[in-house]
Design an enzyme around this catalytic site. Structure first.
Site, mmCIF file in Angstrom:
data_model
loop_
_atom_site.group_PDB
_atom_site.id
_atom_site.type_symbol
_atom_site.label_atom_id
_atom_site.label_comp_id
_atom_site.label_asym_id
_atom_site.label_seq_id
_atom_site.Cartn_x
_atom_site.Cartn_y
_atom_site.Cartn_z
ATOM 1 N N LYS A 98 0.825 -1.229 0.000
ATOM 2 C CA LYS A 98 0.000 0.000 0.000
ATOM 3 C C LYS A 98 0.849 1.264 0.000
ATOM 4 O O LYS A 98 0.713 2.137 0.863
ATOM 5 C CB LYS A 98 -0.958 -0.005 1.183
ATOM 6 C CG LYS A 98 -1.977 -1.139 1.114
ATOM 7 C CD LYS A 98 -3.052 -1.037 2.147
ATOM 8 C CE LYS A 98 -4.053 -2.169 2.064
ATOM 9 N NZ LYS A 98 -3.502 -3.508 2.347
HETATM 10 O O1 OMP Z 1 -5.085 -4.148 -0.216
HETATM 11 C C1 OMP Z 1 -5.514 -5.107 0.442
HETATM 12 O O2 OMP Z 1 -5.176 -6.240 0.175
HETATM 13 C C2 OMP Z 1 -6.588 -4.856 1.427
HETATM 14 C C3 OMP Z 1 -7.457 -3.828 1.139
HETATM 15 C C4 OMP Z 1 -8.653 -3.720 1.849
HETATM 16 O O3 OMP Z 1 -9.513 -2.899 1.552
HETATM 17 N N1 OMP Z 1 -8.878 -4.572 2.888
HETATM 18 C C5 OMP Z 1 -7.989 -5.557 3.234
HETATM 19 O O4 OMP Z 1 -8.283 -6.330 4.145
HETATM 20 N N2 OMP Z 1 -6.804 -5.671 2.554
HETATM 21 C C6 OMP Z 1 -5.766 -6.652 2.973
HETATM 22 O O5 OMP Z 1 -6.277 -7.960 2.751
HETATM 23 C C7 OMP Z 1 -5.918 -8.832 3.817
HETATM 24 C C8 OMP Z 1 -7.188 -9.359 4.471
HETATM 25 O O6 OMP Z 1 -6.903 -10.420 5.326
HETATM 26 P P1 OMP Z 1 -8.035 -11.404 5.904
HETATM 27 O O7 OMP Z 1 -9.072 -10.531 6.520
HETATM 28 O O8 OMP Z 1 -7.297 -12.231 6.890
HETATM 29 O O9 OMP Z 1 -8.567 -12.213 4.745
HETATM 30 C C9 OMP Z 1 -5.034 -8.028 4.755
HETATM 31 O O10 OMP Z 1 -3.683 -8.257 4.392
HETATM 32 C C10 OMP Z 1 -5.402 -6.592 4.464
HETATM 33 O O11 OMP Z 1 -4.323 -5.708 4.666
#
Ligand code: OMP
Length: 278
Positions: A98
């Site tokens: 990011k």
């Molecule tokens: O850019 C991302 O991947 C991201 C954007 C977003 O809006 N929300 C989000 O959860 N993420 C990333 O996606 C992953 C979600 O993880 P879980 O919730 O464990 O599936 C994390 O690494 C967050 O940093």
């Protein structure tokens, strides 16, 4: 070696391996649950195991840089190895770092992740457009030159994102819609898919924005944050074929068994394919 455009490579990967991105997020709690130490050795074993289990079968792996940076330079060295090994085994790697800064600094971030030969070279990078989309131009240019892609945060999966992303500008369009328009412009004419994607959370009740950007839509929030594959058509409508749903904890919690990690990922691939083929 000149890579084909990221959008072309991603379309092929999603069509042959299924529409799924698995996040490599070595949370301290997951390291403990796997019977590993919350230390460098644990980080190395965790990331190696995920790569061994999934890099030869899922379309995309998305290491979350923060969990590696937690351990300083030696953690970043693990991230470098993890990225290179995942790519060598056939997965596309989206580095979830990011990044976003003024243009002259953005050029250095772009070199760190999108210049061939860089230790952290990845197929794509998550970027924040909230210093103004134009500040990302050096990353757009380098990605285009090197067959890489970007995923710009448009409508994030967390509820706090709305106050910024849904705000309306003088032209009457939301901030997120402005980001999506700029991405669509970068992807104009690209076939079969552009390389400049948007992050749009699968957790949204509705997109409320035009997602037809001719580029991929990274959709985190599936699994631990409450969204399921069944939510994708509601949020993404006709763009569902370009959605790359992303799951981290809900796959990773099945480790350290390689077989169980594979089964969990396969279940998500099948669930997603049911709704994208409707
Ligand atoms: O850019 C991302 O991947 C991201 C954007 C977003 O809006 N929300 C989000 O959860 N993420 C990333 O996606 C992953 C979600 O993880 P879980 O919730 O464990 O599936 C994390 O690494 C967050 O940093």
């Amino acid at each position: 070696m000149t890579l084909a455009p990221f959008g072309t490579r991603l379309r092929h990967a999603m069509d042959t391996r299924g529409q799924l991105c698995v996040g490599i997020d070595p949370h301290a709690s997951l390291l403990t649950a796997w019977g590993l130490g919350d230390d460098l050795a644990g980080l190395e074993t965790f990331s190696r195991t995920v790569v061994e289990a999934l890099a030869d079968r899922v379309a995309v792996l998305k290491p979350q840089a923060a969990f590696f940076e937690r351990f300083g330079s030696r953690g970043v060295a693990v991230l470098e190895r993890c990225t290179a090994e995942a790519r060598a085994a056939g997965a596309l790697v989206v580095m979830d770092a990011k990044r976003g800064d003024i243009g002259s600094t953005m050029a250095a971030y772009a070199e760190a992740f999108l210049a061939e030969g860089s230790p952290l070279f990845s197929d794509a990078l998550t970027v924040s457009p909230y210093l103004g989309f134009g500040s990302l131009q050096p990353a757009v240019d380098l990605a285009r030159a090197n067959g890489c892609g970007l995923f710009a945060l448009a409508l994030t999966s967390n509820p706090e994102g709305h106050e910024v992303q849904r705000a309306t500008g003088a032209d009457g369009q939301s901030v997120a819609q402005g980001v999506l328009r700029r991405l669509a412009a970068e992807n104009a004419g690209a076939e079969p898919l552009g390389s400049f994607g948007a992050v749009v959370g699968a957790t949204l009740t509705e997109a409320g924005a035009d997602l037809a950007i001719n580029g991929p839509l990274l959709a985190p929030g599936v699994g631990a944050q409450g969204a399921t594959a069944a939510d994708l058509p509601r949020v993404f409508g006709d763009s569902v074929r370009n959605v790359l749903p992303s799951v981290s904890r809900d796959v990773l919690k099945h480790g350290p068994s390689v077989a169980a990690l594979r089964e969990a990922a396969q279940r998500f691939v099948e669930d997603v394919s049911t709704v994208t083929k409707l």
